[in-house]
Structure formats: structure tokens, C-alpha cells
Design a protein around this motif. Structure first.
Motif, PDB file in Angstrom:
ATOM      1  N   ASN A 356       5.510   0.245   2.662  1.00 48.51           N
ATOM      2  CA  ASN A 356       6.716  -0.159   1.924  1.00 48.51           C
ATOM      3  C   ASN A 356       7.343  -1.410   2.511  1.00 48.51           C
ATOM      4  O   ASN A 356       8.039  -2.133   1.821  1.00 48.51           O
ATOM      5  CB  ASN A 356       7.757   0.964   1.965  1.00 48.51           C
ATOM      6  CG  ASN A 356       7.266   2.192   1.233  1.00 48.51           C
ATOM      7  OD1 ASN A 356       6.299   2.104   0.474  1.00 48.51           O
ATOM      8  ND2 ASN A 356       7.903   3.323   1.471  1.00 48.51           N
ATOM      9  N   ARG A 357       7.131  -1.613   3.790  1.00 42.98           N
ATOM     10  CA  ARG A 357       7.756  -2.760   4.442  1.00 42.98           C
ATOM     11  C   ARG A 357       6.849  -3.284   5.543  1.00 42.98           C
ATOM     12  O   ARG A 357       5.979  -2.541   6.019  1.00 42.98           O
ATOM     13  CB  ARG A 357       9.133  -2.389   4.982  1.00 42.98           C
ATOM     14  CG  ARG A 357       9.159  -1.176   5.920  1.00 42.98           C
ATOM     15  CD  ARG A 357      10.530  -0.710   6.159  1.00 42.98           C
ATOM     16  NE  ARG A 357      11.396  -1.856   6.578  1.00 42.98           N
ATOM     17  CZ  ARG A 357      12.644  -1.709   6.966  1.00 42.98           C
ATOM     18  NH1 ARG A 357      13.198  -0.533   6.989  1.00 42.98           N
ATOM     19  NH2 ARG A 357      13.346  -2.744   7.360  1.00 42.98           N
ATOM     20  N   PRO A 358       7.001  -4.510   5.974  1.00 43.08           N
ATOM     21  CA  PRO A 358       7.951  -5.487   5.461  1.00 43.08           C
ATOM     22  C   PRO A 358       7.513  -6.026   4.087  1.00 43.08           C
ATOM     23  O   PRO A 358       6.371  -5.833   3.690  1.00 43.08           O
ATOM     24  CB  PRO A 358       7.881  -6.592   6.512  1.00 43.08           C
ATOM     25  CG  PRO A 358       6.480  -6.531   7.006  1.00 43.08           C
ATOM     26  CD  PRO A 358       6.115  -5.076   6.996  1.00 43.08           C
ATOM     27  N   ASP A 388       3.420   3.438  -4.303  1.00 45.11           N
ATOM     28  CA  ASP A 388       4.167   4.174  -5.325  1.00 45.11           C
ATOM     29  C   ASP A 388       4.812   5.437  -4.748  1.00 45.11           C
ATOM     30  O   ASP A 388       4.865   6.478  -5.397  1.00 45.11           O
ATOM     31  CB  ASP A 388       3.197   4.548  -6.469  1.00 45.11           C
ATOM     32  CG  ASP A 388       3.894   4.494  -7.822  1.00 45.11           C
ATOM     33  OD1 ASP A 388       5.059   4.035  -7.863  1.00 45.11           O
ATOM     34  OD2 ASP A 388       3.286   4.914  -8.814  1.00 45.11           O
ATOM     35  N   GLY A 389       5.235   5.323  -3.498  1.00 47.63           N
ATOM     36  CA  GLY A 389       5.910   6.455  -2.861  1.00 47.63           C
ATOM     37  C   GLY A 389       4.966   7.553  -2.385  1.00 47.63           C
ATOM     38  O   GLY A 389       5.417   8.559  -1.827  1.00 47.63           O
ATOM     39  N   LEU A 390       3.665   7.376  -2.577  1.00 45.42           N
ATOM     40  CA  LEU A 390       2.726   8.442  -2.221  1.00 45.42           C
ATOM     41  C   LEU A 390       2.182   8.268  -0.807  1.00 45.42           C
ATOM     42  O   LEU A 390       1.997   7.153  -0.331  1.00 45.42           O
ATOM     43  CB  LEU A 390       1.555   8.459  -3.207  1.00 45.42           C
ATOM     44  CG  LEU A 390       1.942   8.764  -4.658  1.00 45.42           C
ATOM     45  CD1 LEU A 390       0.750   8.586  -5.588  1.00 45.42           C
ATOM     46  CD2 LEU A 390       2.476  10.206  -4.755  1.00 45.42           C
ATOM     47  N   GLY A 391       1.888   9.395  -0.173  1.00 44.03           N
ATOM     48  CA  GLY A 391       1.214   9.385   1.122  1.00 44.03           C
ATOM     49  C   GLY A 391       2.105   8.861   2.223  1.00 44.03           C
ATOM     50  O   GLY A 391       3.292   8.566   2.022  1.00 44.03           O
ATOM     51  N   PHE A 392       1.544   8.753   3.425  1.00 44.74           N
ATOM     52  CA  PHE A 392       2.389   8.344   4.565  1.00 44.74           C
ATOM     53  C   PHE A 392       2.923   6.921   4.438  1.00 44.74           C
ATOM     54  O   PHE A 392       4.050   6.658   4.842  1.00 44.74           O
ATOM     55  CB  PHE A 392       1.664   8.579   5.901  1.00 44.74           C
ATOM     56  CG  PHE A 392       0.475   7.693   6.127  1.00 44.74           C
ATOM     57  CD1 PHE A 392       0.626   6.424   6.662  1.00 44.74           C
ATOM     58  CD2 PHE A 392      -0.803   8.129   5.807  1.00 44.74           C
ATOM     59  CE1 PHE A 392      -0.459   5.605   6.866  1.00 44.74           C
ATOM     60  CE2 PHE A 392      -1.898   7.311   6.013  1.00 44.74           C
ATOM     61  CZ  PHE A 392      -1.730   6.055   6.533  1.00 44.74           C
ATOM     62  N   PRO A 393       2.155   5.985   3.819  1.00 42.27           N
ATOM     63  CA  PRO A 393       2.772   4.660   3.678  1.00 42.27           C
ATOM     64  C   PRO A 393       3.945   4.724   2.706  1.00 42.27           C
ATOM     65  O   PRO A 393       4.959   4.063   2.906  1.00 42.27           O
ATOM     66  CB  PRO A 393       1.642   3.794   3.108  1.00 42.27           C
ATOM     67  CG  PRO A 393       0.380   4.549   3.367  1.00 42.27           C
ATOM     68  CD  PRO A 393       0.767   6.005   3.315  1.00 42.27           C
ATOM     69  N   GLY A 394       3.801   5.560   1.669  1.00 45.81           N
ATOM     70  CA  GLY A 394       4.853   5.671   0.667  1.00 45.81           C
ATOM     71  C   GLY A 394       6.106   6.322   1.235  1.00 45.81           C
ATOM     72  O   GLY A 394       7.230   6.009   0.825  1.00 45.81           O
ATOM     73  N   GLY A 396       7.103   5.878   4.144  1.00 46.41           N
ATOM     74  CA  GLY A 396       7.664   4.980   5.153  1.00 46.41           C
ATOM     75  C   GLY A 396       7.349   5.403   6.580  1.00 46.41           C
ATOM     76  O   GLY A 396       8.033   4.985   7.520  1.00 46.41           O
ATOM     77  N   GLU A 397       6.301   6.215   6.750  1.00 48.71           N
ATOM     78  CA  GLU A 397       5.965   6.690   8.102  1.00 48.71           C
ATOM     79  C   GLU A 397       5.093   5.690   8.873  1.00 48.71           C
ATOM     80  O   GLU A 397       5.055   5.705  10.097  1.00 48.71           O
ATOM     81  CB  GLU A 397       5.226   8.026   8.007  1.00 48.71           C
ATOM     82  CG  GLU A 397       6.095   9.146   7.461  1.00 48.71           C
ATOM     83  CD  GLU A 397       5.301  10.395   7.075  1.00 48.71           C
ATOM     84  OE1 GLU A 397       5.905  11.277   6.449  1.00 48.71           O
ATOM     85  OE2 GLU A 397       4.088  10.466   7.382  1.00 48.71           O
ATOM     86  N   GLY A 398       4.373   4.879   8.143  1.00 51.03           N
ATOM     87  CA  GLY A 398       3.476   3.967   8.841  1.00 51.03           C
ATOM     88  C   GLY A 398       2.815   3.011   7.869  1.00 51.03           C
ATOM     89  O   GLY A 398       3.179   2.959   6.686  1.00 51.03           O
TER      90      GLY A 398
END
Ligand code: CTP
Ligand code: MG
Length: 414
Positions: A356-358, A388-394, A396-398
């Protein structure tokens, strides 16, 4: 320090490369047109330097002497002292004459070779040199396979006995003294001959033939260039193990290789975020050995994987504390060095960042430039996506990064 002096060779190879390549029509003098990542001239010189040591005179088009020098130096390796570049003339015959004028005094045998016959096997070069005598010239030929006809306008006048014919190739080898005399006679008479053997025969000297090679075909038209590209791409792959061992007997291949790398890090590291070779003040840092730059680490694995050289843990892991705080430039420069030592150069790299970031897009060009510079200028592209908000990247965990790389074996020199 020890200095190895090569004995002055009695054989010279004149590589004529001064033509414009009008039939190839590739927008540059033919010798400097690329077959794969290397030019026609470079391939020709790789063959020449894989043969027995000889003085090598490259005849370059006017204005391209510096480029020819570079190709010569790279192909020659530790034989660079044997090579030099001279400027060619308006016809092939004048170009050969310019080459003859640059021969060392000790040279007894001269081979004249077309750079355009870029894939000529070194064995053919050695074979003509071995067969020449102080009186007799030697050329490689192939049997004529097509049925030949004499024609007059659109009329077919009759057949030609194929068994009396052969197709001439290069390198053509001659005793130096007689070839120099024959060239002087040709200059005085003003006659242009079709090849060196014709000029030598016209001066009254015998020429014999040995078996040529299909790979010695002359790159003349765009279709010939395609043929050369296919031949190089279909050579048996040179394995990374033999490349790393510097095994000069390994098969020569110019086929590209690809590799893939993935890296995942959790947010929660100390200090600033480092990503894609850039620092991102104010963004949460990724945790990990070194700076946690998942883009750089995925690229390293893609490159090492393509070369068959193991992975990032092996070369940069905890057993290598010197990399603990290191940033992308250090990892990538060392990776490029490892590949170069194994005989590979980098084609291109593409990496995709999922998080999600940066927000990546505003600094994409800057990141690509830094990564590319660290890889010696190879193109690097970095794309970014959210999930799209799914999984650990979604959540915001990593961040997760996947990279692929294409690499090429460099012109392989024993
Ligand atoms: N050659 C040369 N000097 C010239 C003309 C030709 O050194 N003035 C060399 C070419 O570089 C080539 C070889 O002679 O390696 C054979 O010539 P050819 O295949 O005809 O090359 P070009 O003359 O460059 O091509 P074209 O005839 O299509 O223009
Ligand atoms: Mg020509």
C-alpha cells in the motif's frame, strides 16, 4: 609482478571490416551491426583470437577506428599487444592493401579474413594457416549445392558442371612476400580482383583449397543476419558452472538466460524506509538483514538465479556481516561483478513492488536510474501495485517484490 612477453608471431591475420554494408542497409557500417549483444566485428575477432596467436590487423572504416580499437581490445584479452587498427580504403582491395602495410617485419604468412564472416570457426583459421607454404596460397571452399545455369537476359543457355566449381570463403592464406608483390602488381595494373586468391593467381602463383565451413557464410543481407542470430541462439547453453570455473572448453552460447527473485519484508524496522535504492524519509521502515530493500534483494536473486550462481543468502547473508547496513548500490554492484566473473552481462531487469505504501509513481524514474546505474547501465524498470486490500500487503503488514532478469553470456574467450 611478472610480465609475460608473447613471442612475435610469424603469422598475421588481416580482418577487413571497412565496408559500408550497403546490402545489409542497417544504418551503420556492417562490422558494427549487432548480431546479439555483440557486433559482427566482435564475433569475427572472438574467432580470430580463439585461433593460434597471430598479429591481428583490423581494417576499419574511416571515422570508426576508435570503435574498432574497443572491439579489438575486448576480444584480444591478454593478446592486446598483438592487435592494431588501420583505416580502410574505397574498395576491399584497397582495404587489404592498407592492412598489408601494417604487418610486422617477422610475419611470413598472411591470412586475409572478412569481418562479415563473423561466425567462422577458429579451426578453419588454423587449418588454412597450417596448409600454406612459401609458394602456395590456401583458401577454404564449400561445394556448390545448387544447380547452376548460364543465362542471357531471360533465356537459359545451358548448364554448368557443378563438380568443377566451389564457393570461396575466407580466411585466405598466402606467403606474405608473394602476396605483397601481387598486391603491388594489381595496384600498378589498376585491376580490381574479386578476392585475394584471384589476385594471387593473376600474379602467377598457385592456390589450393581445403574444406570450408557452413558457419563461415558471409553476412551480406538482412536474411544472413537473421541466420547468424539463429545460429548463436541455438548453440548449446554454456553452463554457469563451467563459466564460473573459467572453463574455456565450454560450448560458446549467446542464448539469453532468465531468472526470477522474490523478497518479502514486514514493516517494523528501525530508521527510514529504504526501497528501490532510495531513502523514503517519514515512511515506516521494512525490517530485515541489511536495509530491508526488498526491491534490490529480489533483483539480486533474479540475477543470481539467471546465472545459476546460487542466491542472495549465499553471497550476502548473515555469514557476510560486511553487508549488514548496506544499501542497494552495494548489493547490485557486487552482483554485477559476480555475473561478470562468470561471463555474463545483464540484459534487463523488471521488478514489481506490491504494497500500500509508499506511493511509488512519483519517484519511479529516480529509483530506476539509481538501480540501473548500480547495474552498470542495464535497463531496470520498477512497477508498483496495491493488492486491493487483500493479503499481507493489502493489510499494510509488509511489502512483497518479484523481479525477473534477462542476462547474456559475453563473447566467450578461452
Ligand atoms: N571491405 C573493406 N573495405 C571496403 C569494402 C569491403 O574492408 N572498402 C570488407 C567488408 O567490411 C567485409 C568484406 O570486405 O568484411 C567483404 O565485403 P562485403 O561483404 O561486400 O561488405 P560490404 O562491402 O561492407 O557490403 P556491401 O557490398 O553490401 O556494401
Ligand atoms: Mg562489398
Amino acid at each position: 609482478m611478472s610480465v609475460t612477453l608473447l613471442p612475435v608471431p610469424h603469422t598475421a591475420i588481416i580482418v577487413v571490416a571497412a565496408g559500408s554494408g550497403s546490402r545489409l542497409d542497417a544504418g551503420a557500417p556492417k562490422a558494427f551491426v549487432g548480431i546479439d549483444s555483440h557486433s559482427i566485428l566482435r564475433h569475427a575477432l572472438d574467432g580470430v583470437f580463439a585461433a593460434s596467436p597471430a598479429q591481428v590487423v583490423v581494417v576499419a572504416p574511416a571515422g570508426y577506428e576508435g570503435d574498432a580499437e574497443t572491439e579489438l581490445r575486448e576480444a584480444a584479452g591478454d593478446r592486446a599487444d598483438l592487435g592494431r587498427v588501420v583505416t580502410g580504403g574505397a574498395s576491399r582491395q584497397e582495404s587489404v592493401a592498407a592492412g598489408l602495410a601494417a604487418l610486422w617485419g617477422d610475419v611470413r604468412t598472411v591470412l586475409v579474413h572478412d569481418a562479415a564472416r563473423a561466425l567462422t570457426p577458429p579451426a578453419t583459421i588454423d587449418a588454412v594457416a597450417a596448409a600454406v607454404t612459401s609458394e602456395v596460397g590456401v583458401i577454404p571452399v564449400l561445394p556448390v549445392v545448387d544447380t547452376l545455369k548460364k543465362v542471357d537476359g531471360d533465356a537459359v543457355m545451358g548448364g554448368v558442371d557443378r563438380s568443377e566449381l566451389a564457393a570461396a570463403q575466407t580466411p585466405q592464406a598466402f606467403p606474405r612476400a608473394l602476396l605483397a608483390e601481387a598486391y603491388a602488381a594489381a595496384r600498378a595494373s589498376g585491376v580490381e580482383y574479386t578476392d585475394d586468391a584471384a589476385l594471387f593467381t593473376a600474379a602467377g602463383h598457385p592456390v589450393r583449397h581445403i574444406e570450408g565451413a557452413a558457419r563461415s557464410f558471409k553476412i551480406t543481407t538482412p536474411a544472413d543476419l537473421e541466420r547468424a542470430r539463429h545460429l548463436l541462439a541455438s548453440s548449446p547453453a554454456r553452463t554457469a558452472v563451467s563459466a564460473a570455473a573459467g572453463d574455456g572448453s565450454a560450448p560458446r552460447s549467446h542464448a539469453p538466460r532468465v531468472g526470477i527473485g522474490t523478497d518479502v519484508h514486514a514493516f517494523g524496522g528501525d530508521g527510514d524506509l529504504w526501497l528501490a535504492g532510495l531513502s523514503w524519509p517519514g515512511e515506516p521502515a521494512l525490517s530485515g538483514h541489511s536495509d530491508g530493500d526488498a526491491v534490490a534483494h529480489a533483483i539480486v536473486d533474479a540475477l543470481l538465479g539467471a546465472a545459476g550462481l546460487g542466491d542472495i543468502g549465499e553471497h550476502f547473508g548473515t555469514a557476510h556481516p560486511e553487508y549488514a547496513g548496506a544499501h542497494a548500490e552495494v548489493f547490485l554492484a557486487r552482483t554485477r561483478e559476480l555475473l561478470a566473473e562468470a561471463g555474463f552481462e545483464i540484459g534487463n531487469v523488471s521488478a514489481q513492488f506490491q504494497s500500500n505504501r509508499p506511493r511509488f509513481s512519483g519517484r519511479r524514474a529516480e529509483a530506476e536510474a539509481v538501480l540501473s546505474r548500480a547495474l552498470g547501465g542495464a535497463p531496470v524498470s520498477v512497477t508498483a501495485t496495491t493488492t486491493d486490500g487483500l493479503g499481507f500487503p493489502g493489510r499494510g503488514e509488509g511489502a512483497s517484490v518479484t523481479a525477473i532478469a534477462a542476462i547474456f553470456p559475453r563473447g566467450v574467450q578461452a
